[in-house]
Design a protein around this motif. Structure first.
Motif, PDB file in Angstrom:
ATOM      1  N   ASP A 228      13.563  18.171  66.010  1.00  0.00           N
ATOM      2  CA  ASP A 228      12.533  17.881  64.986  1.00  0.00           C
ATOM      3  C   ASP A 228      11.247  17.605  65.561  1.00  0.00           C
ATOM      4  O   ASP A 228      10.901  16.716  66.384  1.00  0.00           O
ATOM      5  CB  ASP A 228      12.946  16.728  64.002  1.00  0.00           C
ATOM      6  N   ARG A 229      10.144  18.558  65.115  1.00  0.00           N
ATOM      7  CA  ARG A 229       8.627  18.329  65.873  1.00  0.00           C
ATOM      8  C   ARG A 229       8.126  17.080  65.478  1.00  0.00           C
ATOM      9  O   ARG A 229       7.479  16.654  66.526  1.00  0.00           O
ATOM     10  CB  ARG A 229       7.888  19.504  65.421  1.00  0.00           C
ATOM     11  N   PHE A 230       8.317  16.646  64.239  1.00  0.00           N
ATOM     12  CA  PHE A 230       7.719  15.245  64.016  1.00  0.00           C
ATOM     13  C   PHE A 230       8.087  14.159  64.796  1.00  0.00           C
ATOM     14  O   PHE A 230       7.439  13.302  65.500  1.00  0.00           O
ATOM     15  CB  PHE A 230       7.837  15.034  62.708  1.00  0.00           C
ATOM     16  N   ARG A 234       5.765  12.101  67.696  1.00  0.00           N
ATOM     17  CA  ARG A 234       5.672  10.645  67.591  1.00  0.00           C
ATOM     18  C   ARG A 234       6.092  10.018  68.867  1.00  0.00           C
ATOM     19  O   ARG A 234       5.562   9.041  69.230  1.00  0.00           O
ATOM     20  CB  ARG A 234       6.625  10.235  66.228  1.00  0.00           C
ATOM     21  N   THR A 235       7.272  10.493  69.654  1.00  0.00           N
ATOM     22  CA  THR A 235       7.368   9.983  70.825  1.00  0.00           C
ATOM     23  C   THR A 235       6.462  10.155  72.042  1.00  0.00           C
ATOM     24  O   THR A 235       6.199   9.056  72.614  1.00  0.00           O
ATOM     25  CB  THR A 235       8.698  10.679  71.203  1.00  0.00           C
ATOM     26  N   CYS A 297       0.276  17.488  72.948  1.00  0.00           N
ATOM     27  CA  CYS A 297       0.656  17.571  71.428  1.00  0.00           C
ATOM     28  C   CYS A 297       0.493  18.984  70.840  1.00  0.00           C
ATOM     29  O   CYS A 297       1.086  19.657  70.194  1.00  0.00           O
ATOM     30  CB  CYS A 297       0.016  16.706  70.737  1.00  0.00           C
ATOM     31  N   GLU A 298      -0.725  19.679  71.527  1.00  0.00           N
ATOM     32  CA  GLU A 298      -1.012  20.897  71.026  1.00  0.00           C
ATOM     33  C   GLU A 298       0.104  21.991  71.494  1.00  0.00           C
ATOM     34  O   GLU A 298       0.549  22.928  70.678  1.00  0.00           O
ATOM     35  CB  GLU A 298      -2.500  21.295  71.799  1.00  0.00           C
ATOM     36  N   LEU A 299       0.256  21.656  72.625  1.00  0.00           N
ATOM     37  CA  LEU A 299       1.449  22.556  73.082  1.00  0.00           C
ATOM     38  C   LEU A 299       2.790  22.457  72.334  1.00  0.00           C
ATOM     39  O   LEU A 299       3.431  23.292  71.958  1.00  0.00           O
ATOM     40  CB  LEU A 299       1.867  22.039  74.449  1.00  0.00           C
ATOM     41  N   THR A 338      12.528  11.735  79.041  1.00  0.00           N
ATOM     42  CA  THR A 338      12.970  12.165  77.787  1.00  0.00           C
ATOM     43  C   THR A 338      12.857  13.663  77.348  1.00  0.00           C
ATOM     44  O   THR A 338      13.698  14.319  76.962  1.00  0.00           O
ATOM     45  CB  THR A 338      12.423  11.335  76.472  1.00  0.00           C
ATOM     46  N   LEU A 339      11.505  13.995  77.751  1.00  0.00           N
ATOM     47  CA  LEU A 339      11.208  15.442  77.448  1.00  0.00           C
ATOM     48  C   LEU A 339      12.052  16.333  78.470  1.00  0.00           C
ATOM     49  O   LEU A 339      12.584  17.283  78.070  1.00  0.00           O
ATOM     50  CB  LEU A 339       9.762  15.790  77.841  1.00  0.00           C
TER      51      LEU A 339
END
Length: 393
Positions: A228-230, A234-235, A297-299, A338-339
């Protein structure tokens, strides 16, 4: 009395008179087709007549009673005695289904049980019982449904004693599919095994929860897992703020700066951008971390990309993961790990447009249902309320 209202009494019912005295009293007789319930024969003989007094759907603000004349028959073929069955009226009930439906709709729309008790002259316990009967009926209509092709899974708080509950949402049709108690695989196993057509699920959208990811891989084997993008963005912002706290603990407590740091740079007014630039001149390391946060975040916010368009985006994502994992700051290294763990699920966000914002919207409605009921102790009652009211939306 309007003719269209008389027609709503029911099919096969002939109205003889309508009396208005402390309400509306309709005197009618059933003249519709009758057949033997045992052998379906129409060779019948009338043996008796009787009148049933029934509560009926209100006419305007007036309470309505239906005095319905029925007949008792004897079948000439099987010699069985029976009473005529009327559409919209079940045996041994003192109200029509139209009146029960009216009470359900009124209570669902916010009219309290005490108010219905005073205006409709029925008990508050009766209102609650009829309301549950209609909820169970609506829930049974969806009990044999198959799993949706695009499924959203997210948790929400239930009670302090019983913990969390998990919502399964049909993201394609914007409907609640199922609500189950708990959020671990052990507590959700029985609910997942009852779901029909789990192999039909093609996409599962979840937040960055390892337990939900392993659950999706095990119970929905043909589905692609999408983050989920949100929750991903947020992370990123949360770890950036933790890094800022390490570099400048005093500035991190400034609420004005905190508000500016959380927003997108493109949404800031010129005077706000100037304030940030003055702060970054005094703290260049924080400015570099802020710039990295904006680019990442833009990515992550890229949408509606084709498979060809995703290739350079994947290269940029892997570059940022490598940079974060080699960072001297612990929060950024944690973010990189995490990513890296979720890189496949994150990369799929650019292709799939569905997200768990739909599920979060249903969670808001669930909170409203809980507030109206002043909380729930029994999860079965809570599930019945939620599924009965939200399944058909």
């Amino acid at each position: 009395m309007p003719q269209e209202k008389i027609d709503l009494v029911g099919p096969g019912i002939k109205v003889h008179s309508v009396v208005r005295h402390g309400g509306v009293m309709i005197h009618a007789e059933y003249v519709g087709p009758v057949a033997c319930p045992q052998c379906s024969s129409e060779q019948l003989r009338t043996k008796d007549r009787f009148v049933r007094k029934l509560r009926h759907e209100s006419i305007g603000t007036k309470n309505t009673w239906l005095y319905l004349t029925l007949r008792k028959y004897r079948c000439e073929d099987c010699r069985r005695y029976f009473r005529a069955r009327v559409p919209g009226l079940l045996p041994y009930r003192r109200s029509t289904e139209m009146f029960r439906q009216e009470i359900f709709m009124d209570h669902r729309d916010g009219i309290s049980q005490q108010q219905l008790h005073r205006t409709r002259r029925i008990g508050s316990a009766t209102v609650e019982r009829w309301f549950h009967d209609h909820l169970e009926l609506k829930e049974k209509m969806f009990s044999s449904r198959l799993c949706p092709t695009v499924l959203g899974i997210d948790e929400h708080f239930f009670t302090k004693k019983q913990g969390y509950a998990t919502t399964f949402c049909d993201l394609q049709k914007h409907r609640i599919f199922e609500v189950a108690k708990g959020r671990s695989e052990h507590s959700l196993h029985s609910a997942l095994m009852r779901m029909k057509g789990r192999e039909r699920v093609q996409v599962v959208c979840i937040d960055l929860s390892s337990s939900y990811r392993s659950l999706a891989r095990k119970y929905f084997p043909n589905a692609l897992i999408v983050s989920d993008r949100f929750h991903v963005v947020r992370t990123v912002i949360r770890h950036f703020l933790d890094t800022w706290k390490l570099l400048d603990p005093v500035g991190r407590k400034n609420r004005g700066l905190l508000s500016l740091m959380r927003r997108k740079g493109e949404n800031l007014r010129p005077e706000q951008q100037a304030r940030l630039e003055r702060y970054f001149e005094q703290n260049p390391a924080i400015g570099m971390v802020y710039k990295a946060k904006e680019e990442l975040c833009e990515l992550l916010n890229q949408k509606h990309r084709t498979q060809k368009d995703c290739r350079p985006l994947i290269s940029r994502l892997l570059y940022w993961i490598d940079q974060l994992r080699n960072s001297p700051f612990e929060p950024l290294r944690t973010l990189g790990a995490t990513l890296s763990s979720w890189r496949d699920e994150i990369a799929r966000m650019w292709r799939f447009t569905r997200n768990n914002g739909i599920t979060e919207g249903f969670h808001t409605k669930m909170e409203l249902i809980q507030r109206r009921a002043y909380g729930f102790r029994n999860f079965s009652n809570y599930r019945l309320r939620v599924t009965g009211l939200l399944l058909s939306e």
